[in-house]
Design a protein around this motif. Structure first.
Motif, PDB file in Angstrom:
ATOM      1  N   ASN A  86      -8.030  41.567 126.404  1.00  0.00           N
ATOM      2  CA  ASN A  86      -8.257  42.198 125.098  1.00  0.00           C
ATOM      3  C   ASN A  86      -9.720  42.262 124.676  1.00  0.00           C
ATOM      4  N   ALA A  87     -10.583  41.515 125.350  1.00  0.00           N
ATOM      5  CA  ALA A  87     -11.976  41.460 124.904  1.00  0.00           C
ATOM      6  C   ALA A  87     -12.971  41.642 126.047  1.00  0.00           C
ATOM      7  N   ALA A 103     -15.113  38.615 127.109  1.00  0.00           N
ATOM      8  CA  ALA A 103     -16.054  38.000 126.166  1.00  0.00           C
ATOM      9  C   ALA A 103     -15.587  36.595 125.788  1.00  0.00           C
ATOM     10  N   ALA A 142     -20.002  37.988 122.148  1.00  0.00           N
ATOM     11  CA  ALA A 142     -19.810  39.096 123.077  1.00  0.00           C
ATOM     12  C   ALA A 142     -20.994  39.296 124.008  1.00  0.00           C
ATOM     13  N   ALA A 177     -15.034  33.421 123.239  1.00  0.00           N
ATOM     14  CA  ALA A 177     -14.783  33.058 121.850  1.00  0.00           C
ATOM     15  C   ALA A 177     -14.592  31.549 121.780  1.00  0.00           C
ATOM     16  N   ASP A 208      -9.517  34.226 133.542  1.00  0.00           N
ATOM     17  CA  ASP A 208     -10.141  33.680 132.338  1.00  0.00           C
ATOM     18  C   ASP A 208     -10.351  32.175 132.481  1.00  0.00           C
ATOM     19  N   ARG A 250      -5.892  34.370 121.558  1.00  0.00           N
ATOM     20  CA  ARG A 250      -6.028  33.774 122.889  1.00  0.00           C
ATOM     21  C   ARG A 250      -5.785  32.273 122.887  1.00  0.00           C
ATOM     22  N   THR A 270     -12.205  32.659 127.349  1.00  0.00           N
ATOM     23  CA  THR A 270     -12.487  34.083 127.537  1.00  0.00           C
ATOM     24  C   THR A 270     -11.178  34.861 127.462  1.00  0.00           C
ATOM     25  N   ASP A 271     -11.307  36.171 127.276  1.00  0.00           N
ATOM     26  CA  ASP A 271     -10.124  37.040 127.174  1.00  0.00           C
ATOM     27  C   ASP A 271     -10.433  38.346 127.894  1.00  0.00           C
ATOM     28  N   SER A 272     -10.003  38.427 129.145  1.00  0.00           N
ATOM     29  CA  SER A 272     -10.265  39.628 129.942  1.00  0.00           C
ATOM     30  C   SER A 272      -9.377  40.795 129.520  1.00  0.00           C
ATOM     31  N   ASP A 300     -17.053  34.667 117.890  1.00  0.00           N
ATOM     32  CA  ASP A 300     -16.989  35.621 119.002  1.00  0.00           C
ATOM     33  C   ASP A 300     -18.399  35.845 119.528  1.00  0.00           C
ATOM     34  N   HIS A 327      -7.385  36.254 111.330  1.00  0.00           N
ATOM     35  CA  HIS A 327      -6.485  36.430 112.469  1.00  0.00           C
ATOM     36  C   HIS A 327      -5.054  36.212 112.010  1.00  0.00           C
TER      37      HIS A 327
END
Length: 229
Positions: A113-114, A117, A146, A119, A95, A161, A109-111, A144, A156
């Protein structure tokens, strides 16, 4: 005797006349006109240059956004795999995390959980209003991106992240490529392109401006605003 003298005089006169004629021919040869040469005109053609792309405004074609982002000075992705919070650095693996010099946008980025994508937390001057029946802490500047959609404002229960902190600054005029994305930092905002969907957005405190296939749609429950392809 007289005849011999006359013969000698004739020979002498003939030799002199031949020498004079040869000298005249040599002189004429040395005075011949030189061969004419063609003058060369210097090349004064000005080389063709392409003007740098200007920051795209709302309604710009996605090709213009791509060009602007790609003209940024490439940054080394390896320098953006770390986030820092209160002096403690966290390695992000594949990330990336980065922050604009103004500090008004921080992205990650969040490999896990997302799916990688992107954010961003954007310090929006006028964030979306909190919808009713929201559970958790409302973050109007959480964006976000995506690729086929952008959602602005969501609830949240924790920093998610961003609990790891902020990434390094991405200097103005520089671009960072990762996954399907490339982002360029600019004084007018942060421009990010998603090549897989030919979508893009500008993040700034003035608001989120979308490009390409992204069109505003009715957001699902719990989301402030949404744009979708």
């Amino acid at each position: 005797m007289r005849i011999a003298v006359l013969i000698a005089a004739s020979v002498l006169v003939g030799g002199c006349s031949q020498g004079v004629g040869r000298d005249v021919e040599d002189t004429e040869s040395s005075l011949s006109v030189p061969t004419r040469t063609t003058a060369t005109t210097p090349d004064t053609t000005t080389p063709t240059t392409t003007a740098p792309a200007k920051p795209p405004q709302a309604g710009a074609d996605i090709a213009d956004v791509n060009r602007f982002v790609e003209e940024g000075v490439p940054a080394e992705a390896a320098a953006f795999h770390t986030a820092t919070r209160e002096g403690t650095a966290t390695q992000l693996g594949n990330d990336v995390a980065f922050t604009t010099p103004s500090g008004k946008s921080q992205c990650m980025t969040d490999s896990r959980n997302a799916g990688g994508a992107l954010a961003c937390l954007v310090d929006l001057t006028i964030p979306p209003l909190q919808p009713p029946d929201i559970y958790g802490q409302w973050k109007g500047g959480w964006v976000d991106f995506a690729g086929p959609s952008i959602e602005i404002g969501s609830a949240h229960g924790d920093p998610g992240r961003f609990s790891s902190g902020k990434g390094p600054q991405l200097p103005y005029g520089h671009s960072l490529a990762f996954g399907d994305y490339r982002c360029r930092s600019d004084e007018t905002g942060l421009y990010c392109v998603n090549y897989a969907n030919q979508s893009a957005a500008r993040f700034s405190d003035a608001g989120i401006v979308t490009f390409g296939c992204l069109q505003k749609v009715t957001p699902p429950p719990g989301i402030g605003e949404k744009y979708s392809c």
